[in-house]
Write an enzyme that holds these catalytic residues in place. Structure first.
Site, short mmCIF file in Angstrom:
data_model
loop_
_atom_site.label_atom_id
_atom_site.label_comp_id
_atom_site.label_asym_id
_atom_site.label_seq_id
_atom_site.Cartn_x
_atom_site.Cartn_y
_atom_site.Cartn_z
N GLN A 501 0.86 -1.19 0.00
CA GLN A 501 0.00 0.00 0.00
C GLN A 501 0.89 1.23 0.00
O GLN A 501 1.71 1.42 0.90
CB GLN A 501 -0.90 0.03 1.24
CG GLN A 501 -1.90 1.18 1.23
CD GLN A 501 -2.63 1.34 2.56
OE1 GLN A 501 -2.04 1.77 3.54
NE2 GLN A 501 -3.92 0.99 2.58
N TYR A 583 -4.97 11.81 4.46
CA TYR A 583 -3.61 11.89 3.95
C TYR A 583 -3.61 12.70 2.64
O TYR A 583 -4.64 13.24 2.24
CB TYR A 583 -3.03 10.48 3.76
CG TYR A 583 -2.88 9.73 5.07
CD1 TYR A 583 -2.25 10.32 6.17
CD2 TYR A 583 -3.35 8.43 5.23
CE1 TYR A 583 -2.11 9.64 7.38
CE2 TYR A 583 -3.21 7.74 6.43
CZ TYR A 583 -2.60 8.36 7.50
OH TYR A 583 -2.46 7.69 8.69
N ARG A 725 -7.40 -5.40 13.91
CA ARG A 725 -7.00 -5.68 15.30
C ARG A 725 -7.06 -7.15 15.69
O ARG A 725 -6.18 -7.62 16.42
CB ARG A 725 -7.85 -4.83 16.24
CG ARG A 725 -7.47 -3.36 16.16
CD ARG A 725 -8.39 -2.46 16.94
NE ARG A 725 -8.01 -1.07 16.74
CZ ARG A 725 -8.84 -0.05 16.81
NH1 ARG A 725 -10.11 -0.27 17.07
NH2 ARG A 725 -8.43 1.18 16.63
#
Length: 788
Positions: A501, A583, A725
């Site tokens: 990524q 971002y 997670r």
């Protein structure tokens, strides 16, 4: 206690008889504007669980209701000439009039005073009451009068619907979908007594208007519905019992009612509490059949709270509000999901009929894959075989059906062995952007843990593109070789795929690693920040980013292209471009961050221009046989930001530019965000993008067990599920979940196979012990908690 119930619907009547049964000395009056034993509406539906609640609360009433019920287990879905049926759903139908008659007679037996044909003006008419129940329905006058106390939020939904009846007796709860030149109509039909069925016709308002139903008289509209659904009616007529309504007035829109508070303490003389109950307090869409259920359970809970606290009415009312508001919100959330599914049925009608039916059955997210298996194992196994066959997998005769999460998925020249992806999770453990031993262990362990693909965390094309000094990079040959070492390990020691990524931090860069102060600027060694427009991510805290010049745009694009080439040289199977979470590329897309006035600002089309230019330049140098995905923020969760409607357009734009898949995340664009969290809370974004933009998607966010993944993939809400997670807690999450659901035909690394057998035996022993003790399995416990 002197109690007055304003409104003689199910809530008011049932509360009255429960309180009279609890203490015959109570003076209880129910005031109803209609005549005795008169009511409107057709049938109402209860689940088996609701019947259990009624039996506990008042056995004589429950016995009368049970004796009047029509019971069925099957749901039948009809779409494009296909009929799909599943069983084990456990529903009961009863005529609304019959239900009210039972409750009225029971009240009379217990000496509750019933006052009919009296239109109560409001709570002020009963100054002697100790407690007033506002059970005056959907359009509650009491709720309106005391709106400042109750703080109601009323959301009018998008479909028009009409309640009709028919003498055609449906054997199953039947859903029928018919396409017209104006759009899609749907019917919800179910039998509720020996002679009659409810038949609800529904359509989005724009379809209803195009069909001209707003201009039709009642008889003409009924004839329209009869002709449209003739194949299901077998010559029977549709009937209306709303003689008081003319023309299009019988077609209504559903109002979702949510109240912040349920108790008003300033009733008559400023002292009598006025308590909302039933539709006055809340509504739940008829597509999950919970309106009457909620009304009756309101009555049960309030009576229970008062009985537990004799002489402490105020405390009892606080208990009632606290308990019921949580339970009702849970039901309303499920009802909202169901409502939105029917409002947007055109999104799903092009799914294969088998998947369309499965999507309908699981639309509320209360019914999961394993819950369906408990209801109808045969249906689920046949459907699993169908899913597997479409994916190119077929089980051997001795094998168990392949769960959807373990079916393969192919994109361009890459096939993933299953639908589980290890999310890109920032680890902040690089020095000078170089991935080394930590990342080899981190990604290598998870590749060996059973997932179909692992994704490296966001990796930056230049040093000043990083979030923190600990973030990885891909701007040098040394970094390329570091990544290649990891890629080679994954390929040599597992059958997982590995993705890179690439992203640029933009205004969120030059910060400390989280354990030293998340989102806080570096104390020293900061680097200049760039963004679409001048921006400070945290007001008064973050460093300011300057707006990118045209020279910056060209330089950054070239940097991404250079990193793309290095990623291909490192041997990655897949490439993802990060355009989410505030971002750099996300800062162009979101209007919260992009205030440019040149060709890269303004409309969504303009705001997408630069991210699309970067993507196309990368796609041009990335090997054509390898896939490229794009991560987007499908919802900024801030007013004025990106919405799910925008997300569909964003996905379409990237699809036209050559993207193979959209990774549907949300938020993290603004600190002012107000996300609505919950199980699989971001999956609806993936659902919309996949089924409206027509592109494969990855679902992310609070997906934590095999049942979630199976439900999402089977319903066509996503093609892959990214698990974050849970994979931090257990690198072998996929292998463990396979064992938990009893799917044994999954390959483990040969070094770990002895552990596979031991784990499966232990889990089987636990299931056996639970069954012998009369306990519930984990899945059954989950279903009990969900109320299904």
């Amino acid at each position: 206690m002197n109690i007055v119930c304003i409104g003689g619907g199910p809530a008011g009547l049932y509360f009255a008889l429960l309180m009279k049964r609890q203490d015959p000395t109570h003076q209880i009056t129910v005031v109803e504007r209609n005549r005795p034993y008169d009511t409107f509406g057709w049938g109402v539906v209860f689940s088996d669980q609701t019947l259990g609640n009624l039996q506990q609360a008042d056995p004589p009433t429950a016995a009368l209701i049970l004796d009047a019920f029509s019971h069925w287990d099957d749901i039948e879905v009809n779409i494009r000439g296909h009929k799909i049926r599943s069983g084990g759903h456990g529903f009961c139908g009863i005529g609304r009039k019959r239900l009210l008659n039972i409750l009225q007679r029971r009240c009379e037996e217990l000496d509750v005073k019933l006052v009919f044909e009296t239109d109560a003006p409001g709570d002020e008419a009963y100054p002697e009451a100790d407690l007033i129940i506002a059970s005056d329905g959907l359009n509650s006058r009491v709720r309106t009068k005391h709106a400042d106390s109750y703080q109601p939020d009323i959301d009018m939904r998008k479909c028009r619907f009409v309640w009709l009846g028919t003498h055609k007796l449906f054997e199953a709860f039947t859903f029928a979908f018919e396409e017209t030149e104006h759009g899609w109509f749907q019917a919800h039909a179910y039998r509720f007594d020996a002679e009659t069925s409810t038949f609800i016709v529904e359509a989005p308002e724009e379809v209803w208007l195009k069909a001209g139903l707003d201009k039709m008289e009642k008889e003409e509209a009924i004839a329209f519905c009869e002709q449209l659904f003739a194949r299901y009616l077998d010559g029977h007529k549709l009937m209306s019992n709303a003689s008081h309504l003319r023309g299009s007035a019988q077609w209504i829109k559903f109002p979702r009612v949510v109240c912040e508070r349920w108790v008003h303490q300033g009733g008559p003389q400023g002292k009598t509490p006025v308590v909302l109950m039933g539709d006055a307090a809340h509504t739940a869409h008829f597509s999950i059949g919970s309106g009457t259920k909620l009304a009756l359970e309101d009555a049960i809970e309030l009576a229970r709270c008062i009985g537990r606290r004799p002489g402490e009415l105020e405390a009892a009312l606080q208990d009632y509000e606290a308990v019921r508001s949580i339970e009702v919100l849970r039901i309303q959330n499920a009802a909202r999901n169901s409502t939105e599914w029917f409002e947007n049925v055109k999104r799903y009608v092009n799914l294969p009929p088998q998947q369309f039916a499965y999507s309908l059955l699981t639309r509320s997210q209360r019914i999961s894959h394993e819950n369906l298996r408990l209801r109808d194992k045969g249906y689920v196994e046949r459907y699993e075989d169908w899913i597997a066959e479409r994916a190119g997998a077929q089980r051997a005769p001795a094998q168990s059906p392949i769960p959807p999460m373990f079916t393969p998925f192919t994109l361009r020249g890459i096939t993933l062995k299953n639908r589980v992806v290890v999310s890109p999770m920032a680890q902040y453990s690089c020095v000078d952007g170089l991935p080394a031993d930590y990342h080899l262990v981190h990604l290598g362990a998870r590749a060996m843990g059973g997932a179909g693909m692992v994704v490296a965390e966001m990796t930056c094309p230049t040093p000043d593109a990083r979030i923190t000094p600990g973030c990885p990079g891909l701007w040098s040959e040394q970094q390329r070789d570091g990544w290649k070492r990891i890629v080679d390990y994954v390929h040599a020691n597992s059958d997982a795929r590995i993705a890179m990524q690439l992203g640029h931090a933009g205004a969120k860069g030059s910060t400390r690693v989280p354990w030293e102060g998340e989102d806080q600027p570096l104390e020293q060694g900061n680097w200049p920040l760039i963004s679409a427009s001048p921006h400070q991510f945290i007001d008064g805290v973050s460093d300011w980013a300057r707006a990118m010049t045209h020279a910056d745009l060209k330089r950054v694009q070239d940097d991404f292209v250079h990193s793309t080439r290095l990623a291909a040289e490192a041997g990655f199977d897949w490439l993802e471009l990060h355009c989410a979470h505030g971002y750099l590329l996300s800062s162009f897309i979101s209007p919260l961050m992009n205030q440019r006035t040149d060709e890269y600002g303004g409309s969504l089309q303009n705001r997408l221009r630069y991210p699309l230019e970067v993507f196309r330049a990368m796609r041009a140098v990335w090997p054509q046989h390898l896939p490229m995905s794009v991560r987007i923020s499908a919802h900024d969760w801030v007013e004025g930001g990106i919405t799910p409607d925008d997300a569909v357009e964003i996905a379409r734009a990237f699809k036209e530019s050559g993207a193979d898949m959209i990774d549907c995340s949300s938020g993290q664009v603004s600190k002012k965000q107000k996300p609505v969290y919950g199980r699989m809370y971001q999956t609806p974004f993936s659902d919309r993008v996949r089924n409206e933009a027509g592109i494969a998607t990855i679902a992310v966010g609070a997906i934590s067990e095999a049942d979630h993944v199976n439900s999402i993939i089977a319903a066509g809400r996503a093609d892959l599920c990214a698990i974050a997670r849970p994979h931090l807690a257990n690198p072998s999450w996929t292998l463990l979940e396979a064992a938990k659901i009893g799917y044994l035909d999954v390959a483990w690394p040969r070094q770990y196979r002895s552990a596979k057998t031991q784990l499966e035996r232990n889990l089987e022993r636990e299931r056996s012990m639970a069954a012998q003790a009369g306990g519930l399995s984990p899945i059954e416990q989950a279903n009990r908690a969900l109320g299904v």
